[in-house]
Design an enzyme around this catalytic site. Structure first.
Site, PDB file in Angstrom:
ATOM      1  N   TYR A   1      85.728 -60.152 -58.509  1.00 33.95           N
ATOM      2  CA  TYR A   1      85.739 -61.124 -59.611  1.00 33.95           C
ATOM      3  C   TYR A   1      84.499 -61.113 -60.498  1.00 33.95           C
ATOM      4  O   TYR A   1      84.603 -60.972 -61.725  1.00 33.95           O
ATOM      5  CB  TYR A   1      85.935 -62.528 -59.048  1.00 33.95           C
TER       6      TYR A   1
ATOM      7  N   ARG B   1      98.417 -64.341 -58.617  1.00 30.42           N
ATOM      8  CA  ARG B   1      99.512 -63.491 -58.140  1.00 30.42           C
ATOM      9  C   ARG B   1      99.925 -63.833 -56.716  1.00 30.42           C
ATOM     10  O   ARG B   1     101.077 -63.661 -56.319  1.00 30.42           O
ATOM     11  CB  ARG B   1      99.106 -62.013 -58.197  1.00 30.42           C
TER      12      ARG B   1
ATOM     13  N   GLU C   1      80.478 -70.311 -54.416  1.00 28.66           N
ATOM     14  CA  GLU C   1      81.328 -69.175 -54.762  1.00 28.66           C
ATOM     15  C   GLU C   1      81.458 -69.040 -56.275  1.00 28.66           C
ATOM     16  O   GLU C   1      81.349 -67.935 -56.830  1.00 28.66           O
ATOM     17  CB  GLU C   1      82.714 -69.309 -54.129  1.00 28.66           C
TER      18      GLU C   1
ATOM     19  N   CYS D   1      93.290 -62.177 -56.352  1.00 28.76           N
ATOM     20  CA  CYS D   1      94.460 -63.051 -56.193  1.00 28.76           C
ATOM     21  C   CYS D   1      94.618 -63.932 -57.429  1.00 28.76           C
ATOM     22  O   CYS D   1      95.708 -64.077 -57.958  1.00 28.76           O
ATOM     23  CB  CYS D   1      94.314 -63.917 -54.944  1.00 28.76           C
TER      24      CYS D   1
ATOM     25  N   TRP E   1      83.772 -65.089 -47.635  1.00 21.31           N
ATOM     26  CA  TRP E   1      84.051 -63.686 -47.948  1.00 21.31           C
ATOM     27  C   TRP E   1      83.589 -62.742 -46.841  1.00 21.31           C
ATOM     28  O   TRP E   1      83.696 -61.515 -46.981  1.00 21.31           O
ATOM     29  CB  TRP E   1      83.381 -63.299 -49.269  1.00 21.31           C
TER      30      TRP E   1
ATOM     31  N   ASP F   1      97.512 -68.330 -50.860  1.00 24.04           N
ATOM     32  CA  ASP F   1      97.515 -68.842 -49.480  1.00 24.04           C
ATOM     33  C   ASP F   1      97.432 -70.370 -49.603  1.00 24.04           C
ATOM     34  O   ASP F   1      96.360 -70.933 -49.771  1.00 24.04           O
ATOM     35  CB  ASP F   1      96.301 -68.251 -48.753  1.00 24.04           C
TER      36      ASP F   1
END
Length: 315
Positions: free
Chosen positions: A145, A217, A59, A197, A81, A220
């Site tokens: 991203y 922000r 990733e 996130c 994803w 999980d």
């Protein structure tokens, strides 16, 4: 170091506020938390459950390539994803399978629906791998991203390579307070499959060491945050490697830190386990630019975790 993460999980269980969310699952949530990890003491990959380091590597390399299509991830057997790309596909005019549009709520109570969803998702991923045209249309997640890190669009139509620029600044002006990369681009949010996130990170150089602080922000805590800790620790190591610095701290600041309600028992199980020694990271010394690193150039030694704990992802 792992105790900082476990303390966060424990605090949410004890003090978290019940909140509803867009997935329909519901959470226990607290606001404004921070964890600190001394990267010189070991690599912060959790040991109280097995975290797949291969997924973290692929990733991060995907982000660093500036890629936004899941095809690269699927080629490396990375499915983290898939759900967001598949979610877009099932709402498109080209999807003709069973109705999957109420996944968030039905997945909580309907086992047959879950099985059907997994089957359709598997077929979708296979088509992404086999059909370049389909992958181009439905594998792309929008300006997420990697796009913002490497191809930020300016009002004049030019692009900014934030990663390349921040590395150059660390080399030439290490005392700068502007060693910042942002993924949060308000204009591009509507085009993203998932708004960032982990929104902004800043580097800090002192005494020959590189530290990094991330502002996230939304976290999980059971499924996502362990990945985020390891990913930004790895990014810090890679940039320190290129700039000739040692590693300092990774500071993880969270806005809405939450446990999904269907992760509560899993978090309790993890908290019952004993912490084991942190592994060590090994980077290929023959590689000098972070953009040249491949999967085989990044390895861990001494990773001996407890078994993985399965939990459903909320989409």
């Amino acid at each position: 170091m792992e105790e900082a993460y476990l303390d966060l999980g424990r605090k949410i269980l004890e003090e978290g506020h019940p909140k509803e969310d867009r997935t329909g699952v519901g959470t226990l949530s607290i606001f404004g938390q921070q964890m600190r990890f001394d990267l010189s003491q070991g690599f912060p990959l959790l040991t109280t459950k097995k975290v797949p380091f291969g997924l973290i590597k692929s990733e991060l390399l995907w982000f660093l390539k500036g890629d936004t299509n899941i095809r690269f991830l699927l080629e490396h057997k990375n499915h983290i994803w898939d759900e967001w790309a598949f979610e877009r596909y099932i709402h498109s005019k080209d999807y003709h399978g069973p109705d999957m549009t109420d996944f968030g709520r039905r997945s909580l109570v309907d086992e047959a629906f879950n099985d059907q969803y997994k089957l359709e998702s598997k077929k979708f991923c296979q088509k992404i791998l086999e059909d370049p045209s389909f992958a181009k249309t439905y594998g792309d997640l929008g300006k997420v991203y990697g796009y913002q890190w490497r191809h930020w669009q300016t009002t004049t139509g030019e692009t900014i390579d934030q990663i390349k620029d921040v590395i150059e600044m660390i080399k030439t002006t290490p005392d700068s307070r502007r060693l910042i990369v942002s993924a949060w681009n308000p204009e591009d949010i509507p085009s993203m499959a998932l708004p960032p996130c982990h929104t902004l990170f800043q580097f800090y150089v002192n005494d020959g060491k590189l530290s990094c602080q991330l502002y996230q922000r939304s976290g999980d805590v059971f499924l996502g945050v362990p990945f985020n800790i390891a990913s930004y620790a790895l990014l810090t190591h890679l940039i320190a490697h290129e700039t000739g610095l040692e590693v300092g701290e990774f500071v993880h600041t969270l806005g809405d830190a939450h446990l999904y309600k269907n992760h509560i028992e899993q978090m309790k199980e993890q908290l019952s386990r004993e912490v084991r020694p942190m592994p060590q990271l090994q980077l290929n010394p023959e590689k000098h630019s972070i953009f040249d690193f491949e999967m085989r150039d990044i390895k861990l030694s001494g990773y001996d975790p407890h078994p993985a704990i399965k939990a459903p992802i909320a989409v």
